[in-house]
Scaffold this motif. Structure first.
Motif, short mmCIF file in Angstrom:
data_model
loop_
_atom_site.label_atom_id
_atom_site.label_comp_id
_atom_site.label_asym_id
_atom_site.label_seq_id
_atom_site.Cartn_x
_atom_site.Cartn_y
_atom_site.Cartn_z
N ALA A 1 0.15 -1.28 -0.01
CA ALA A 1 0.07 -0.05 0.27
C ALA A 1 0.88 0.78 -0.80
O ALA A 1 0.89 2.44 -0.68
N LEU A 2 1.50 1.62 0.56
CA LEU A 2 2.68 1.87 0.91
C LEU A 2 3.60 2.63 -0.51
O LEU A 2 3.40 3.87 -0.71
N GLY A 3 3.96 1.47 -0.99
CA GLY A 3 4.79 1.56 -2.46
C GLY A 3 3.21 1.79 -3.69
O GLY A 3 3.97 3.20 -4.41
N GLN A 4 1.90 1.90 -3.42
CA GLN A 4 1.12 2.15 -4.60
C GLN A 4 1.11 3.97 -4.33
O GLN A 4 1.16 4.59 -4.71
N ALA B 1 3.76 10.60 -9.07
CA ALA B 1 2.58 10.99 -10.47
C ALA B 1 2.26 12.27 -10.46
O ALA B 1 1.90 12.79 -11.39
N ALA B 2 1.39 12.53 -9.42
CA ALA B 2 1.28 13.83 -9.43
C ALA B 2 1.99 14.99 -9.19
O ALA B 2 1.64 15.95 -9.39
N THR B 3 3.30 14.72 -8.27
CA THR B 3 3.75 15.74 -8.70
C THR B 3 4.29 16.05 -10.36
O THR B 3 4.25 17.70 -10.06
N LYS B 4 4.19 15.45 -10.63
CA LYS B 4 5.32 16.20 -12.15
C LYS B 4 3.04 16.08 -12.66
O LYS B 4 3.79 17.00 -13.16
N HIS C 1 0.42 12.27 4.80
CA HIS C 1 0.40 11.12 4.51
C HIS C 1 0.70 10.15 4.12
O HIS C 1 0.96 8.80 4.90
N THR C 2 2.12 10.26 2.95
CA THR C 2 2.16 9.16 2.61
C THR C 2 4.05 8.73 3.39
O THR C 2 4.45 8.06 4.38
N PRO D 1 -5.32 5.76 3.03
CA PRO D 1 -6.56 5.51 1.58
C PRO D 1 -6.93 7.02 1.05
O PRO D 1 -7.81 6.92 -0.09
N ARG D 2 -7.13 7.86 2.56
CA ARG D 2 -7.81 8.94 1.75
C ARG D 2 -6.93 9.91 0.85
O ARG D 2 -7.30 11.14 -0.03
#
Length: 607
Positions: free
Chosen positions: A507-510, A517-520, A544-545, A583-584
């Motif tokens: 889950a952490l890897g995802q 991806a969001a940063t890019k 959260h990550t 998950p949030r």
């Protein structure tokens, strides 16, 4: 429940504080000396701070027209703290310090923040002195910094102004050379300052002999006019009382006047002020204006001040953490002792059956686990940041450089994540208390009020978010983000080998991939307006990550430990965070990834 076992676990089992003793700077220390410092601070906090937390909340600072009056308990607590040596704990032996690792200093200071944040807010004095040690002249260090470390003087930082708030480029406080020979003053180039500063914590009091104000002001350019923007901002030492080159008070008051006290929602025991510089209330011989001594070079005030600001941001994150932790402790104690309701099922419908303690209800356990995951996770993160500071100062050149860059990326998270989610922990603590939580008969309402200030202290939530997405993840071509990702991946690789933790690792890897991806995507158009429109949701997901990573790393150590209630609790808190919190991030990152402009484009009149 006590804070100490949690600190011991994080310090020694997780972060390996004892290994720092192998470094030359800390060679005189060992587990015994570290524990002695923790014991002393825990005792002082218990005896001098905690019993008076409610007192300083209700007996706010008063201004009698000449001086600020504080409860005697505040004087006694500050004296005990100064005499403990904690103001200079991380400083060199030869200037009266202990050469403690910053990690141990930070852990020891948690006791004061938890006992009474209003009394325990010595962070500005230490930060002020540390700035001068980094950027001041030798005499400025001797006269001002060392007297702050020994407790004779206290310190502030004076940035905001009534008309400018957080927009430092708009400050209008001015500094002009103080006549002929101003450049040859032994204490530094001498200037006269005029202007107003707002929201100055500990800006006036009678707790010490002197107050060392560090003031941002603009020096005129070649045309005699202030240089626009931040390039003209310089930094000045402006003492409340003038001193000689030996640090002795000359008997002359500087032209720094208290214009009024701010009465706040929380932190009520800390004096918060509006200060007037150079208004003429305390005229100084030889000219108009308050006397100030330049720190560093002209025009480099913000660069110098960021040394103190970043330190203060980390300290605010720890303050928010400990307020969350204090509320967790209080609500846990209440839940264990408050009988109400009956179990679910047929037996629970029988009014003749005895009531159960509210901790036996699943929803109360949910709220307690949330608080535990927030406050203990934030504590681990803050201590990890402190460990990076030790690495930056005492590690190999390569390790020190990596620690510097990692700390740059993590500082907005260390400051802002606890300020948001440990505040939420305080809200849940009130909820567990029910109606009693809203009353002053219980401490949890004060913890919430005190913590609500920390989303604004030392740079608002929005400012931290823009710093993270707009600067920190991009700096040095994204190398800081890459370093952080490498450390997270290293934890994932270890955890994926442990069956009980493998799902968390995946889950952490995802989550890490989603943040990348969001940063890019945020910067895909290279348009700052689009990229930063959702900086706060980005920071929430990023935070959260990071916290999920911290919890997974902590869980690896806990999992390998012998069975105990503490081990079970840590693993449950990690599981809670992965099942309920991580998950949030999907919703937060979606608006970032799509560069959603709902908020940015709405016209004013639509509100």
């Amino acid at each position: 429940m006590s804070l100490r076992p949690t600190l011991d676990f994080l310090l020694y089992d997780w972060l390996g504080a004892e290994r720092l003793n192998q470094r030359e700077r800390f060679a005189d220390h060992n587990r015994e000396t570290f524990d002695a410092v923790l014991d002393t601070c825990e005792r002082i906090a218990r005896e001098k701070f905690a019993p008076f937390n409610r007192l300083v909340d209700t007996q706010e600072p008063q201004f009698d027209g000449e001086k600020v009056i504080l409860p005697q308990a505040t004087h006694d607590a500050r004296l005990a703290y100064a005499e403990s040596g904690m103001l200079s704990a991380a400083q060199d032996d030869d200037i009266g310090g202990m050469q403690l690792p910053f990690l141990v200093e930070s852990a020891a200071n948690t006791f004061f923040a938890k006992a009474s944040i209003s009394i325990g807010s010595n962070l500005l004095t230490t930060g002020n002195a540390n700035l001068l040690m980094a950027h001041g002249t030798e005499l400025q260090k001797q006269v001002f910094a060392l007297n702050e470390f020994n407790g004779r003087f206290t310190g502030t930082m004076c940035l905001s102004e009534p008309q400018a708030g957080s927009s430092l480029s708009d400050v209008v406080t001015r500094a002009v050379p103080d006549g002929d020979g101003h450049e040859t003053d032994p204490l530094g180039p001498r200037y006269r300052l005029t202007g107003n500063k707002m929201w100055i914590s500990s800006g006036d009091h009678e707790l010490a002999e002197n107050i060392v104000h560090l003031v941002l002001a603009k020096i005129p350019g070649a045309d005699g006019k202030p240089v626009p923007g931040v390039k003209g901002i310089s930094l000045f030492i402006v003492p409340k009382h003038l001193v000689d080159t030996d640090g002795r008070l000359t008997g002359e008051r500087n032209d720094v006047a208290l214009a009024g006290l701010n009465h706040k929602l929380g932190w009520r025991g800390t004096t918060n002020t509006l200060l007037n510089f150079g208004e003429g209330k305390y005229p100084v011989r030889g000219g108009a204006g308050a006397i100030g001594y330049l720190v560093g070079k002209p025009g480099e005030g913000l660069r110098c001040m960021f040394h103190m600001m970043n330190e203060a941001r980390i300290a605010i994150g720890m303050a928010a953490t400990m307020l969350g932790y204090a509320g967790y402790e209080a609500s846990l104690d209440y839940a264990k002792n408050r009988p109400q309701g009956r179990p679910m099922g047929a037996a629970g419908k029988d009014p003749a059956q005895p009531q159960v303690r509210i901790i036996e209800h699943a929803d109360v356990k949910r709220m307690l686990l949330a608080q535990k995951s927030y406050s203990e996770g934030a504590l681990a993160l803050a201590l990890y940041g402190a460990r990076l500071i030790d690495e930056q100062h005492t590690g190999t050149p390569e390790a020190a450089d990596e620690a510097r860059l990692l700390l740059e990326v993590l500082t907005p998270i260390i400051k802002s994540w606890p300020s948001e989610f440990c505040l939420e922990a305080n809200s849940l603590a009130i909820q567990i208390h029910g109606g009693y939580g809203y009353t002053r008969d219980f401490a949890v309402e004060q913890y919430w009020r005190d913590n609500r200030l920390n989303m604004i202290h030392e740079g608002t939530h929005g400012i931290q978010a823009m710093d993270l997405l707009g600067r920190k993840v991009l700096m040095e071509n994204g190398r800081g983000l890459q370093l952080l990702a490498a450390r997270i991946n290293a934890t994932i690789e270890r955890a994926i080998q442990v069956p009980d933790l493998a799902a968390h690792a995946n889950a952490l890897g995802q989550a890490l991939q989603a943040v990348g991806a969001a940063t890019k995507a945020a910067w895909a158009t290279a348009n700052p307006t689009e990229a930063l429109a959702n900086a706060v949701p980005y920071m929430q997901a990023f935070g959260h990550t990071v916290l999920a990573w911290v919890w997974l790393d902590v869980a690896l150590v806990a999992h390998a430990a012998a069975a105990s209630p503490a081990r079970q609790g840590r693993l449950a808190a990690a599981r809670y965070f992965f099942h309920y919190e991580l998950p949030r991030i999907g919703a937060w990152l979606q608006v970032v990834r799509e560069r959603d402009l709902t908020c940015a484009e709405l016209p004013d009149d639509a509100f």
